[in-house]
Scaffold this motif. Structure first.
Motif, mmCIF file in Angstrom:
data_model
loop_
_atom_site.group_PDB
_atom_site.id
_atom_site.type_symbol
_atom_site.label_atom_id
_atom_site.label_comp_id
_atom_site.label_asym_id
_atom_site.label_seq_id
_atom_site.Cartn_x
_atom_site.Cartn_y
_atom_site.Cartn_z
ATOM 1 N N ALA A 68 0.864 -1.189 0.000
ATOM 2 C CA ALA A 68 0.000 0.000 0.000
ATOM 3 C C ALA A 68 0.895 1.232 0.000
ATOM 4 O O ALA A 68 1.286 1.747 1.039
ATOM 5 C CB ALA A 68 -0.921 -0.008 1.204
ATOM 6 N N ARG A 69 1.213 1.693 -1.170
ATOM 7 C CA ARG A 69 2.131 2.817 -1.380
ATOM 8 C C ARG A 69 1.392 4.148 -1.225
ATOM 9 O O ARG A 69 0.316 4.326 -1.778
ATOM 10 C CB ARG A 69 2.706 2.693 -2.776
ATOM 11 C CG ARG A 69 3.702 3.716 -3.154
ATOM 12 C CD ARG A 69 4.166 3.451 -4.574
ATOM 13 N NE ARG A 69 5.295 4.295 -4.891
ATOM 14 C CZ ARG A 69 5.907 4.279 -6.049
ATOM 15 N NH1 ARG A 69 5.518 3.453 -6.994
ATOM 16 N NH2 ARG A 69 6.923 5.071 -6.268
ATOM 17 N N GLY A 70 1.979 5.076 -0.464
ATOM 18 C CA GLY A 70 1.424 6.416 -0.341
ATOM 19 C C GLY A 70 0.307 6.554 0.673
ATOM 20 O O GLY A 70 -0.421 7.533 0.651
ATOM 21 N N LEU A 71 0.144 5.587 1.564
ATOM 22 C CA LEU A 71 -0.894 5.667 2.586
ATOM 23 C C LEU A 71 -0.415 6.577 3.717
ATOM 24 O O LEU A 71 0.669 6.379 4.266
ATOM 25 C CB LEU A 71 -1.209 4.270 3.129
ATOM 26 C CG LEU A 71 -2.398 4.173 4.069
ATOM 27 C CD1 LEU A 71 -3.146 2.871 3.810
ATOM 28 C CD2 LEU A 71 -1.981 4.239 5.510
ATOM 29 N N CYS A 72 -1.215 7.575 4.055
ATOM 30 C CA CYS A 72 -0.863 8.511 5.123
ATOM 31 C C CYS A 72 -1.100 7.860 6.479
ATOM 32 O O CYS A 72 -2.106 7.185 6.697
ATOM 33 C CB CYS A 72 -1.714 9.780 4.994
ATOM 34 S SG CYS A 72 -1.346 11.019 6.257
ATOM 35 N N LEU A 73 -0.153 8.047 7.373
ATOM 36 C CA LEU A 73 -0.322 7.550 8.739
ATOM 37 C C LEU A 73 0.259 8.545 9.729
ATOM 38 O O LEU A 73 1.103 9.368 9.381
ATOM 39 C CB LEU A 73 0.303 6.170 8.907
ATOM 40 C CG LEU A 73 1.798 6.029 8.683
ATOM 41 C CD1 LEU A 73 2.542 6.091 9.991
ATOM 42 C CD2 LEU A 73 2.066 4.721 7.986
ATOM 43 N N ARG A 74 -0.230 8.439 10.952
ATOM 44 C CA ARG A 74 0.241 9.309 12.035
ATOM 45 C C ARG A 74 0.529 8.443 13.249
ATOM 46 O O ARG A 74 -0.214 7.506 13.539
ATOM 47 C CB ARG A 74 -0.817 10.347 12.386
ATOM 48 C CG ARG A 74 -1.029 11.387 11.331
ATOM 49 C CD ARG A 74 -2.125 12.376 11.768
ATOM 50 N NE ARG A 74 -2.095 13.569 10.956
ATOM 51 C CZ ARG A 74 -2.788 13.723 9.840
ATOM 52 N NH1 ARG A 74 -3.541 12.749 9.386
ATOM 53 N NH2 ARG A 74 -2.720 14.853 9.161
ATOM 54 N N LEU A 75 1.594 8.789 13.958
ATOM 55 C CA LEU A 75 1.967 8.098 15.192
ATOM 56 C C LEU A 75 1.708 9.031 16.369
ATOM 57 O O LEU A 75 2.111 10.197 16.347
ATOM 58 C CB LEU A 75 3.448 7.703 15.151
ATOM 59 C CG LEU A 75 4.001 7.102 16.441
ATOM 60 C CD1 LEU A 75 3.348 5.746 16.744
ATOM 61 C CD2 LEU A 75 5.512 6.960 16.344
ATOM 62 N N PHE A 76 1.045 8.511 17.397
ATOM 63 C CA PHE A 76 0.732 9.260 18.608
ATOM 64 C C PHE A 76 1.233 8.510 19.834
ATOM 65 O O PHE A 76 1.331 7.285 19.814
ATOM 66 C CB PHE A 76 -0.792 9.420 18.765
ATOM 67 C CG PHE A 76 -1.462 10.193 17.678
ATOM 68 C CD1 PHE A 76 -1.727 11.537 17.830
ATOM 69 C CD2 PHE A 76 -1.863 9.570 16.503
ATOM 70 C CE1 PHE A 76 -2.369 12.260 16.833
ATOM 71 C CE2 PHE A 76 -2.504 10.274 15.497
ATOM 72 C CZ PHE A 76 -2.750 11.620 15.667
ATOM 73 N N ARG A 77 1.484 9.266 20.916
ATOM 74 C CA ARG A 77 1.788 8.666 22.222
ATOM 75 C C ARG A 77 0.811 9.262 23.228
ATOM 76 O O ARG A 77 0.536 10.461 23.206
ATOM 77 C CB ARG A 77 3.225 8.948 22.656
ATOM 78 C CG ARG A 77 3.557 8.292 23.985
ATOM 79 C CD ARG A 77 5.008 8.360 24.437
ATOM 80 N NE ARG A 77 5.733 9.526 24.035
ATOM 81 C CZ ARG A 77 6.908 9.509 23.377
ATOM 82 N NH1 ARG A 77 7.452 8.367 23.030
ATOM 83 N NH2 ARG A 77 7.511 10.622 23.073
ATOM 84 N N LEU A 78 0.321 8.426 24.132
ATOM 85 C CA LEU A 78 -0.606 8.875 25.162
ATOM 86 C C LEU A 78 0.192 9.522 26.286
ATOM 87 O O LEU A 78 1.137 8.929 26.810
ATOM 88 C CB LEU A 78 -1.412 7.692 25.697
ATOM 89 C CG LEU A 78 -2.593 7.999 26.601
ATOM 90 C CD1 LEU A 78 -3.610 8.880 25.887
ATOM 91 C CD2 LEU A 78 -3.254 6.708 27.042
ATOM 92 N N GLY A 79 -0.186 10.749 26.632
ATOM 93 C CA GLY A 79 0.525 11.502 27.669
ATOM 94 C C GLY A 79 0.379 10.872 29.042
ATOM 95 O O GLY A 79 -0.632 10.236 29.346
ATOM 96 N N ASP A 80 1.397 11.066 29.889
ATOM 97 C CA ASP A 80 1.413 10.481 31.227
ATOM 98 C C ASP A 80 0.348 11.095 32.139
ATOM 99 O O ASP A 80 -0.441 10.391 32.740
ATOM 100 C CB ASP A 80 2.797 10.654 31.866
ATOM 101 C CG ASP A 80 3.866 9.908 31.093
ATOM 102 O OD1 ASP A 80 3.541 8.879 30.472
ATOM 103 O OD2 ASP A 80 5.018 10.366 31.099
#
Length: 138
Positions: free
Chosen positions: A41-53
């Motif tokens: 799947a070329r060109g798929l937008c993704l975002r990485l998040f972290r849950l705050g403490d």
């Protein structure tokens, strides 16, 4: 699969390839496969998040696009890796729209925990317009 769809999948330019992910060794990676076509799947937008403490709010760490092989190899640098809860948000609707398809799932969110910062984590996504599967890879 229609010849037009196959051409779109094979020829689609990935917005993140130019000036996108750096080629560093990352302890967190993902790989997205378009199981409807049998291709990455070329060109798929993704975002990485972290849950705050304390605030328990999601903080965006990175926005990127899958490369020609359907991978985002440098999601986190070793310095950024810490124990906690993370989320990968995949814009599946945007991907399928580029392919001339509709999708039942407008996005996929995969929430996971990192407890050992010394380990590597691989989060693959197998994707079709009407289903998805994920697992902890190696």
């Amino acid at each position: 699969m229609s010849a037009q769809r196959l051409h779109l999948v094979q020829q689609h330019l990935c917005p993140g390839e130019k000036g996108g992910m750096e080629a560093v060794s990352s302890p967190l990676t993902t790989h997205v496969l378009d199981t409807a076509s049998g291709l990455p799947a070329r060109g798929l937008c993704l975002r990485l998040f972290r849950l705050g403490d304390c605030k328990q709010q999601w903080t965006e760490l990175r926005k990127s696009y899958t490369n020609a092989d359907g991978r985002c190899p440098g999601l986190l640098t070793p310095d950024q890796m810490k124990a906690g809860t993370y989320k990968l948000f995949f814009d599946t609707e945007g991907y399928w729209n580029k392919m001339g398809q509709t999708s039942f799932y407008p996005y996929v969110e995969v929430v996971f925990s990192i407890t050992n910062e010394a380990q590597k984590f691989h989060v693959p996504l197998l994707l079709s317009p009407f289903s998805y599967t994920t697992y902890r890879g190696s």
